[in-house]
Design a protein around this motif. Structure first.
Motif, short mmCIF file in Angstrom:
data_model
loop_
_atom_site.label_atom_id
_atom_site.label_comp_id
_atom_site.label_asym_id
_atom_site.label_seq_id
_atom_site.Cartn_x
_atom_site.Cartn_y
_atom_site.Cartn_z
N ASP A 103 45.55 3.45 22.14
CA ASP A 103 44.84 4.72 22.35
C ASP A 103 45.53 5.88 21.63
OD1 ASP A 103 42.82 3.55 23.81
OD2 ASP A 103 43.70 4.03 25.76
N ARG A 104 46.88 5.91 21.65
CA ARG A 104 47.61 6.95 20.91
C ARG A 104 47.34 6.82 19.41
NH1 ARG A 104 51.66 5.55 24.47
NH2 ARG A 104 52.76 4.36 22.87
N HIS A 105 47.38 5.58 18.90
CA HIS A 105 47.11 5.32 17.48
C HIS A 105 45.70 5.77 17.13
CE1 HIS A 105 47.40 3.21 13.63
NE2 HIS A 105 46.20 2.72 13.88
N MET A 106 44.76 5.46 18.00
CA MET A 106 43.35 5.82 17.77
C MET A 106 43.19 7.34 17.70
SD MET A 106 40.16 4.72 20.15
CE MET A 106 39.70 6.23 20.93
N LYS A 107 43.83 8.05 18.62
CA LYS A 107 43.71 9.52 18.64
C LYS A 107 44.44 10.14 17.46
CE LYS A 107 42.99 9.87 23.57
NZ LYS A 107 43.54 10.20 24.87
N LYS A 108 45.63 9.63 17.15
CA LYS A 108 46.43 10.18 16.05
C LYS A 108 45.68 10.08 14.72
CE LYS A 108 50.80 9.57 13.63
NZ LYS A 108 52.05 8.78 13.56
N HIS A 109 45.01 8.95 14.49
CA HIS A 109 44.32 8.72 13.22
C HIS A 109 42.82 9.02 13.29
CE1 HIS A 109 47.90 7.09 11.35
NE2 HIS A 109 48.14 6.46 12.49
N ARG A 110 42.40 9.54 14.43
CA ARG A 110 41.03 10.01 14.64
C ARG A 110 39.96 8.92 14.47
NH1 ARG A 110 41.06 16.15 12.26
NH2 ARG A 110 42.87 16.79 13.43
N TYR A 111 40.24 7.75 14.98
CA TYR A 111 39.24 6.70 14.99
C TYR A 111 38.17 7.01 16.02
CZ TYR A 111 42.27 3.73 12.15
OH TYR A 111 43.02 3.22 11.14
N ALA A 112 36.96 6.62 15.76
CA ALA A 112 35.86 6.86 16.68
C ALA A 112 35.90 5.89 17.86
CB ALA A 112 34.52 6.73 15.95
N SER A 161 37.65 -0.28 18.54
CA SER A 161 37.26 -1.35 17.60
C SER A 161 37.61 -0.95 16.16
CB SER A 161 35.76 -1.63 17.70
OG SER A 161 35.46 -2.22 18.94
N GLU A 162 37.30 0.28 15.79
CA GLU A 162 37.64 0.75 14.43
C GLU A 162 39.14 0.72 14.20
OE1 GLU A 162 35.94 1.49 11.68
OE2 GLU A 162 34.10 0.89 12.69
N ALA A 163 39.90 1.17 15.18
CA ALA A 163 41.36 1.17 15.06
C ALA A 163 41.88 -0.26 14.91
CB ALA A 163 41.99 1.85 16.28
N LEU A 164 41.40 -1.17 15.72
CA LEU A 164 41.85 -2.57 15.64
C LEU A 164 41.45 -3.21 14.32
CD1 LEU A 164 41.27 -3.89 19.26
CD2 LEU A 164 43.44 -3.78 18.02
#
Length: 156
Positions: free
Chosen positions: A17-26, A29-32
């Motif tokens: 979740d931190r990675h997703m927010k830091k890189h602004r993934y929607a 699933s997109e982050a993974l």
């Protein structure tokens, strides 16, 4: 596209979740998907296509060096000429009175590119060296650039 269910502990989920927010993934699933693409790229760089041969890459080598270090400019130029087959282009920037930044775009077998990078950044007077590798595939098909006839050469 396949749908999968994944079980992870709370700490890993918080990391995702931190990675997703830091890189602004929607979405997660997109982050993974990007994390898995990165893992696949690293694997391709190490093993090459289907593990059959050494990987091929496009790369950037960025480093800062003290141009006042005795003979360093000459040694760096000699290294670039020694590896002319890997060199695509080099950008040279004067940062201040003593420091220069060079960014070289390289193309070739991963092992050769890494060896050149190591040879460069290990020189006395070079600091802050960073190599960034991007996996690439070679394509050696006959083609034309709009004129008559075709020719063969390798594209990455």
């Amino acid at each position: 596209m396949q749908r999968v269910t994944l079980s992870v502990d709370d700490d890993l989920l918080a990391t995702l979740d931190r990675h997703m927010k830091k890189h602004r993934y929607a979405s997660r699933s997109e982050a993974l998907r990007d994390i898995l693409r990165d893992a696949a790229a690293r694997e391709a760089l190490e093993a090459g296509p289907a593990g059959k041969e050494e990987g091929f890459c496009i790369a950037t080598l960025a480093y800062v060096y003290d141009h006042e270090t005795r003979d360093l400019g000459r040694r760096l130029t000699q290294a670039q000429h020694k590896h002319h087959d890997l060199q695509v282009a080099t950008l040279h920037v004067h940062l201040d009175h003593d420091s220069c930044l060079e960014v070289s775009v390289l193309r070739g077998p991963v092992k050769a590119v890494r060896a050149m990078a190591d040879e460069t950044v290990s020189q006395r007077g070079v600091r802050h060296g960073q190599l960034h590798l991007v996996p690439a595939e070679l394509d050696n098909k006959r083609h034309s650039h709009g004129g008559r006839g075709g020719h063969d050469h390798i594209h990455a």
